[in-house]
Design a protein around this motif. Structure first.
Motif, PDB file in Angstrom:
ATOM      1  N   TRP A 180       0.771  -1.385   0.031  1.00  0.00           N
ATOM      2  CA  TRP A 180       0.022  -0.146  -0.110  1.00  0.00           C
ATOM      3  C   TRP A 180       0.926   1.197  -0.026  1.00  0.00           C
ATOM      4  N   VAL A 181       1.920   1.413   0.703  1.00  0.00           N
ATOM      5  CA  VAL A 181       2.791   2.544   0.891  1.00  0.00           C
ATOM      6  C   VAL A 181       3.472   2.542  -0.339  1.00  0.00           C
ATOM      7  N   GLU A 182       3.980   1.901  -1.013  1.00  0.00           N
ATOM      8  CA  GLU A 182       4.595   1.901  -2.351  1.00  0.00           C
ATOM      9  C   GLU A 182       3.860   2.504  -3.573  1.00  0.00           C
ATOM     10  N   ARG A 183       2.473   1.896  -3.257  1.00  0.00           N
ATOM     11  CA  ARG A 183       1.252   2.420  -4.207  1.00  0.00           C
ATOM     12  C   ARG A 183       0.680   3.681  -3.981  1.00  0.00           C
ATOM     13  N   ALA A 184       0.477   4.176  -2.822  1.00  0.00           N
ATOM     14  CA  ALA A 184      -0.235   5.055  -2.441  1.00  0.00           C
ATOM     15  C   ALA A 184       0.168   6.189  -1.365  1.00  0.00           C
TER      16      ALA A 184
END
Length: 341
Positions: free
Chosen positions: A15-19
């Motif tokens: 999630w962090v990498e994406r958002a």
């Protein structure tokens, strides 16, 4: 996806990498299970200068430890005797010479001998690529006892202020008020509620920015009673600056997809599963997302890949397990702009 903390950790990283949305144009790198000798964080987010990150890539994908950084950051543009240009490291110079030779072997600096003196020259300036470090502690099931155990860790992180922000990530619930907000956590720590099944997260409490450029307090012991004094020592800004960059270097090299290095992708049952939230390891024998403790050679279900898998439909340099590791490596490198394949 299973309900293990490892599965939750992978969901947070994806999630962090994406958002993750930095306040400026920063590039984002994500790593897991990194920190210092005394403290390891579950998830680390690096907010980086995009141009500096590309310059960092020119030094290669491997990390530089504190001793090598001491050489790289102080290497001169012109040939100079190393002891005339490198600050006194506080330890014997023979170790500095070892770091110089290692840096030269990696083409990070140039060396030559003039008489009995070793002279050094930089190949290129080491860039100022790191802007901020965000530390996230993952607690999917934040019970009352887990919250009590977590509080001292967060207090130490905030007092030392090695990271710019400290967060707690926990699983979202259907409660009108998230239970984590009722826990007695330090107000300076942010709170992130994560839905691993949907691959979404929400910041329900914003953290306070910590004073990373100022002297920090390293809490050595905090008694449970209210009458005994806590034991602590100060961490000066220079030490913090060196530690932050060393952590960032290791995060740059490892990323968060290195989990396969401590698992057994060479098992015939090790697979990938993918859904709208991301890609996860999967054990076909147990039909679950395995942890590193489960996915090992001592597992009763472990079976090596048949040799035929490695000699027919797969490249000679490995079977499906090696292919999985190459896929993870390519995805890791893709997040580091400027690295060559």
């Amino acid at each position: 996806m299973t309900g293990s903390e490892f599965a939750f950790e992978l969901a947070v990283c994806q999630w962090v990498e994406r958002a993750w949305s930095p306040a400026d144009d920063a590039a984002v790198l994500v790593a897991r299970q990194l920190g210092t000798k005394h403290r390891r964080w579950d998830t680390i987010v690096l907010e980086c200068d995009p141009a500096g990150l590309r310059e960092r890539a020119k030094f290669g994908a491997e990390s530089f430890d504190s001793d090598l950084l001491h050489v790289l950051q102080n290497a001169p543009a012109d040939w100079t005797y190393y002891r005339d240009v490198l600050p006194d490291p506080g330890y014997p110079w023979r170790y500095v010479r070892e770091s110089i030779h290692e840096a030269a072997d990696r083409d990070a600096i140039e060396t030559r001998k003039r008489g009995n003196r070793i002279e050094i020259r930089r190949v290129r300036p080491y860039p100022n690529w790191l802007r901020r470090i965000i530390a996230i502690e993952n607690k999917p099931d934040l019970t009352a006892s887990a919250a009590r155990n977590l509080v001292p860790q967060l207090q130490r992180d905030i007092a030392l202020s090695l990271a710019d922000e400290v967060w707690v990530a926990t699983a979202a619930t259907d409660e009108r008020v998230e239970p984590v907000l009722l826990a007695d956590l330090p107000a300076a720590a942010g709170v992130l509620t994560v839905d691993p099944e949907k691959g979404t997260a929400e910041a329900v409490w914003q953290p306070r920015s910590l004073s990373v450029d100022e002297t920090g307090t390293r809490i050595l012991d905090r008694p449970d009673d209210d009458t005994s004094a806590a034991q602590f020592e100060y961490a000066d800004p220079d030490w913090k600056r060196e530690r932050r960059l060393a952590i960032a270097e290791r995060a740059y090299a490892r990323g968060w997809r290195a989990y396969a290095n401590t698992m057994r992708p060479d098992c015939r049952y090790f697979q990938f599963s993918a859904d709208e939230t991301g890609v996860f390891p999967h054990c076909a024998a147990k039909d679950c997302l395995p942890t590193a403790a489960e996915c090992r050679g001592q597992c009763p279900s472990y079976e090596p890949e048949p040799p035929a898998w490695r000699s027919k439909a797969w490249p000679l340099d490995g079977g499906p397990g090696k292919a999985i590791q190459r896929v993870l490596e390519r995805r890791r490198r893709r997040q580091r702009p400027g690295l060559t394949e």
